[in-house]
Scaffold this active site. Structure first.
Site, PDB file in Angstrom:
ATOM      1  N   THR A 103       4.167  -4.056  -7.409  1.00 55.64           N
ATOM      2  CA  THR A 103       5.295  -3.116  -7.371  1.00 55.64           C
ATOM      3  C   THR A 103       5.643  -2.631  -8.768  1.00 55.64           C
ATOM      4  O   THR A 103       5.921  -1.436  -8.977  1.00 55.64           O
ATOM      5  CB  THR A 103       6.527  -3.824  -6.755  1.00 55.64           C
ATOM      6  OG1 THR A 103       6.168  -4.321  -5.472  1.00 55.64           O
ATOM      7  CG2 THR A 103       7.707  -2.890  -6.637  1.00 55.64           C
ATOM      8  N   GLY A 113       7.063  -7.386  -6.725  1.00 58.85           N
ATOM      9  CA  GLY A 113       6.221  -8.252  -7.554  1.00 58.85           C
ATOM     10  C   GLY A 113       5.370  -7.486  -8.555  1.00 58.85           C
ATOM     11  O   GLY A 113       5.689  -6.344  -8.924  1.00 58.85           O
ATOM     12  N   MET A 158       2.352 -21.183  -0.466  1.00 61.49           N
ATOM     13  CA  MET A 158       1.912 -19.899  -1.017  1.00 61.49           C
ATOM     14  C   MET A 158       1.560 -20.027  -2.495  1.00 61.49           C
ATOM     15  O   MET A 158       1.948 -20.982  -3.164  1.00 61.49           O
ATOM     16  CB  MET A 158       2.961 -18.837  -0.780  1.00 61.49           C
ATOM     17  CG  MET A 158       2.819 -18.268   0.621  1.00 61.49           C
ATOM     18  SD  MET A 158       3.758 -16.789   0.875  1.00 61.49           S
ATOM     19  CE  MET A 158       3.157 -16.302   2.481  1.00 61.49           C
ATOM     20  N   GLY A 218       0.814  -1.223   0.000  1.00 57.51           N
ATOM     21  CA  GLY A 218       0.000   0.000   0.000  1.00 57.51           C
ATOM     22  C   GLY A 218       0.840   1.263   0.000  1.00 57.51           C
ATOM     23  O   GLY A 218       2.067   1.223  -0.135  1.00 57.51           O
ATOM     24  N   ARG A 260      -1.083 -17.205  -4.410  1.00 54.23           N
ATOM     25  CA  ARG A 260      -2.379 -16.539  -4.349  1.00 54.23           C
ATOM     26  C   ARG A 260      -3.228 -16.861  -5.581  1.00 54.23           C
ATOM     27  O   ARG A 260      -4.350 -17.322  -5.467  1.00 54.23           O
ATOM     28  CB  ARG A 260      -2.110 -15.033  -4.323  1.00 54.23           C
ATOM     29  CG  ARG A 260      -3.099 -14.200  -3.597  1.00 54.23           C
ATOM     30  CD  ARG A 260      -2.903 -12.751  -3.995  1.00 54.23           C
ATOM     31  NE  ARG A 260      -1.675 -12.144  -3.481  1.00 54.23           N
ATOM     32  CZ  ARG A 260      -1.556 -11.555  -2.311  1.00 54.23           C
ATOM     33  NH1 ARG A 260      -2.571 -11.532  -1.496  1.00 54.23           N
ATOM     34  NH2 ARG A 260      -0.418 -10.982  -1.955  1.00 54.23           N
ATOM     35  N   GLU A 280      -2.376 -21.753  -1.593  1.00 54.59           N
ATOM     36  CA  GLU A 280      -3.336 -21.005  -0.758  1.00 54.59           C
ATOM     37  C   GLU A 280      -4.535 -20.466  -1.537  1.00 54.59           C
ATOM     38  O   GLU A 280      -5.613 -20.267  -0.985  1.00 54.59           O
ATOM     39  CB  GLU A 280      -2.634 -19.840  -0.056  1.00 54.59           C
ATOM     40  CG  GLU A 280      -2.082 -18.832  -1.043  1.00 54.59           C
ATOM     41  CD  GLU A 280      -1.297 -17.707  -0.407  1.00 54.59           C
ATOM     42  OE1 GLU A 280      -1.556 -17.370   0.741  1.00 54.59           O
ATOM     43  OE2 GLU A 280      -0.418 -17.165  -1.103  1.00 54.59           O
ATOM     44  N   THR A 330       9.134 -12.387  -6.704  1.00 55.41           N
ATOM     45  CA  THR A 330       8.004 -13.030  -6.056  1.00 55.41           C
ATOM     46  C   THR A 330       8.239 -14.527  -5.997  1.00 55.41           C
ATOM     47  O   THR A 330       8.659 -15.128  -6.980  1.00 55.41           O
ATOM     48  CB  THR A 330       6.648 -12.766  -6.756  1.00 55.41           C
ATOM     49  OG1 THR A 330       5.672 -13.628  -6.173  1.00 55.41           O
ATOM     50  CG2 THR A 330       6.681 -13.012  -8.244  1.00 55.41           C
ATOM     51  N   ILE A 331       7.975 -15.105  -4.834  1.00 54.63           N
ATOM     52  CA  ILE A 331       8.126 -16.559  -4.747  1.00 54.63           C
ATOM     53  C   ILE A 331       7.025 -17.255  -5.536  1.00 54.63           C
ATOM     54  O   ILE A 331       7.167 -18.412  -5.897  1.00 54.63           O
ATOM     55  CB  ILE A 331       8.112 -17.060  -3.284  1.00 54.63           C
ATOM     56  CG1 ILE A 331       6.850 -16.622  -2.565  1.00 54.63           C
ATOM     57  CG2 ILE A 331       9.342 -16.623  -2.555  1.00 54.63           C
ATOM     58  CD1 ILE A 331       6.642 -17.395  -1.278  1.00 54.63           C
ATOM     59  N   ASP A 332       5.913 -16.540  -5.788  1.00 45.85           N
ATOM     60  CA  ASP A 332       4.790 -17.187  -6.479  1.00 45.85           C
ATOM     61  C   ASP A 332       5.086 -17.478  -7.943  1.00 45.85           C
ATOM     62  O   ASP A 332       4.375 -18.244  -8.578  1.00 45.85           O
ATOM     63  CB  ASP A 332       3.543 -16.291  -6.411  1.00 45.85           C
ATOM     64  CG  ASP A 332       2.991 -16.194  -5.002  1.00 45.85           C
ATOM     65  OD1 ASP A 332       3.536 -16.856  -4.111  1.00 45.85           O
ATOM     66  OD2 ASP A 332       2.012 -15.449  -4.802  1.00 45.85           O
TER      67      ASP A 332
END
Ligand code: ATP
Ligand code: F6P
Ligand code: MG
Length: 538
Positions: free
Chosen positions: A229, A226, A300, A202, A302, A356, A255-257
């Protein structure tokens, strides 16, 4: 620190689509003097050029696009003892990296990106550089390595000594102090997890951030983060350009994703997959050691299930992998619960790995909750691991002759708070180097990353327009299903939807005068400075 601004002269003359850059002395003046009027550019966002055989270069902006008089200098690396033996250290001016690596006899050559690496000429003198580094979004193994290598690379290769860290993410630009970064202060930080600069979600106020960049006289900003960003970085770059500031804005994708489009993979992903093995092993040991043991591991991811998918394939102990991209259901003979029952009867234990973001629609059906979001606008997820564990226990509770023992392991934060592994450390080092070579060469408004194994400069819009997702109609997902021997849980309609999502990206047509330069062979598209001759229409 004295803030500086650059005064520039008129636009370059353009001969046959090739601007003749007139080298002027760079005038540097304090901001207390009247600001140079931002050049009223209406540069299109996409900088495309075409060549033979359907070759398209999706290029990145260069500072000379809007500051055409900028002075360039020989790259100091040419005198660096470490590089003097390298056969060809500088990247060829027309080197590009192909987006598509699998081609057919009649394929168009397709999209290419500018190859990353040092150029013969640079647009900054070492003592003129004032660089800033900021890390945003969630933690990721390798953040400290990128910070370290940016600082050391700028110092060791280009003699740059003025580098600061912005503390606490984007907010830090206007709310907090900066920290001085030197090779000494960052030595050893790559062995620690997290980010020494801190991070946040944010609080992205573009005007305030660019005010801060301008006031502090920053002329290279390295933004590590990520997808969110990089969206922020893209608008910062736009604003920097609108104000006519000599400031390179560079994104280093994190990003780990692994959900960032176009690039081979994001740093930290390898480490996260490796760390996830520890949790899966623990789940497997627990499950194997009891009658009808079930281990549930939430990882993780998303919107993208890459960590779960790769961790499953690496482990071979997983009986079922659930990811956001592939819907599943619980009830009925083809559902997950019946499958679990079969697997327990056959093997006596089972391990379920889930991302997740998996099954969110399914959970929401049973317990409608208010839509809540984090400070960056990302939707808060419901805990699918807890929910699934509850559903499995409920199912078997109705079967007194079928006792189970379920252990739920949630290592989500453990896999991203660790230091990066050796392979991610090397990757982060190369990323940092590619980033700073690009900035020194005057490129801006780009993200750096490997595409088909070669580091490239990719325009922001390519990274932000869509997310990278597991393509469930691809062979990689089939490999997972084959390794776990789980049902695919898909209806014919789901398969059709997945196929549609997987359709080949449309190629951007070149429309002369609108989004294209000249129609030219790649060789003829470059000038002596190693960047595209783009004039005002690109
Ligand atoms: N659309 C956007 N435009 C401008 N700034 C954005 C946008 N989306 C997010 N940001 C800003 O980028 C920063 C990081 O965003 P976010 O929290 O979504 O993490 P991220 O960079 O996507 O990393 P990750 O999801 O891997 O943790 C925040 O400061 C946020 O305000
Ligand atoms: O709890 P936080 O810090 O918002 O981070 C959680 C999110 O961060 C990510 O790891 C991305 O960095 C997502 O997979 C996850 O949902
Ligand atoms: Mg994100």
């Amino acid at each position: 620190m004295e803030a500086r601004t650059v005064v520039f002269a008129s636009a370059p003359a353009i001969t046959a689509g090739v601007p003749q850059h007139k080298i002027l002395d760079l005038k540097v003046m304090p901001t207390t003097a009247p600001q140079a009027p931002a050049r009223k550019t209406n540069l299109p966002k996409k900088k495309l050029a075409g060549g033979d055989g359907g070759y398209v270069l999706e290029d990145v902006p260069h500072l000379t696009d809007f500051l055409p008089q900028l002075q360039s200098y020989p790259n100091p690396l040419q005198d660096h003892p470490a590089y003097s033996v390298v056969k060809q250290y500088f990247v060829n001016a027309d080197d590009t990296v192909s987006k598509n690596i699998v081609v057919h006899e009649n394929s168009a050559r397709g999209t290419h990106f500018r190859r990353a690496g040092p150029r013969q000429r640079v647009y900054f003198q070492p003592d003129e550089v004032s660089a800033a580094i900021v890390t945003c979004g969630g933690l990721c193994p390798g953040l400290n390595t990128v910070i370290r290598e940016l600082v050391c690379g700028l110092h060791d290769m280009y003699g740059v000594t003025n580098v600061v860290g912005i503390e606490g993410g984007y907010k830090g630009f206007y709310a907090r102090n900066t920290v001085e970064l030197t090779p000494r202060s960052v030595n050893g930080i790559h062995k620690r997890g997290g980010t020494v600069l801190g991070t946040s979600r944010g609080g992205q106020d573009t005007a305030k951030i660019v005010d801060s960049i301008q006031d502090r006289g920053i002329n290279q900003v390295y933004i590590v983060g990520g997808d969110g960003t990089q969206k922020g970085a893209a608008v910062i770059h736009e604003e920097v350009r609108r104000r006519g500031l000599k400031c390179a804005v560079i994104g280093v994708p994190k990003t780990i994703d692994n959900d960032i489009a176009v690039i081979d993979k994001s740093f930290g992903f390898d480490t996260a997959v490796e760390e996830a093995q520890r949790a899966i092993n623990a789940a497997h040991v627990e499950a194997e050691s009891t009658e009808n043991g079930i281990g549930v591991v939430k990882l993780m991811g998303r919107n993208s299930g890459f960590i779960a998918m790769h961790a499953t394939l690496a482990s071979r102990d997983v009986d079922c992998c659930l990811i956001p991209e592939s819907p599943f259901f619980l009830e009925g003979k083809d559902g997950l619960l019946a499958f679990a029952e079969r697997r327990l009867r056959d093997n006596g234990h089972m391990v379920i790995v889930l991302a997740e973001g998996a099954g969110q629609d399914l959970i929401a059906k049973g317990m409608p909750l208010a839509d809540t979001h984090d400070a960056s606008g990302n939707k808060h997820l419901l805990d699918v691991g807890l929910w699934l564990s509850h559903k499995i226990k409920e199912h078997f509770r109705k079967k007194p002759n079928f006792p189970i023992s379920l252990k739920y392991i949630d290592p989500t934060y453990m896999i991203r708070a660790v230091p990066s592994n050796a392979s991610d450390n090397v990757y982060c080092t190369l990323l940092a180097h590619s980033a700073l070579h690009g900035a020194m060469a005057g490129y801006t408004g780009f993200v750096v990353a490997p595409v088909n194994g070669r580091h490239a400069y990719i325009p922001f819009y390519r990274i932000t327009e869509k997310q990278n997702k597991v393509v469930i109609t691809d062979r990689m997902w089939a490999r997972v299903l084959c390794s776990t021997n789980q049902p695919c849980f898909l209806s014919p309609e789901d398969v059709e939807n997945a196929r549609q999502l997987d359709e080949e990206e449309p190629q951007i047509p070149l429309i002369e005068g609108q989004n294209s330069l000249v129609k030219a062979s790649p060789m003829s598209m470059c000038n002596g400075h190693g960047h595209l001759c783009n004039g005002t229409t690109y």
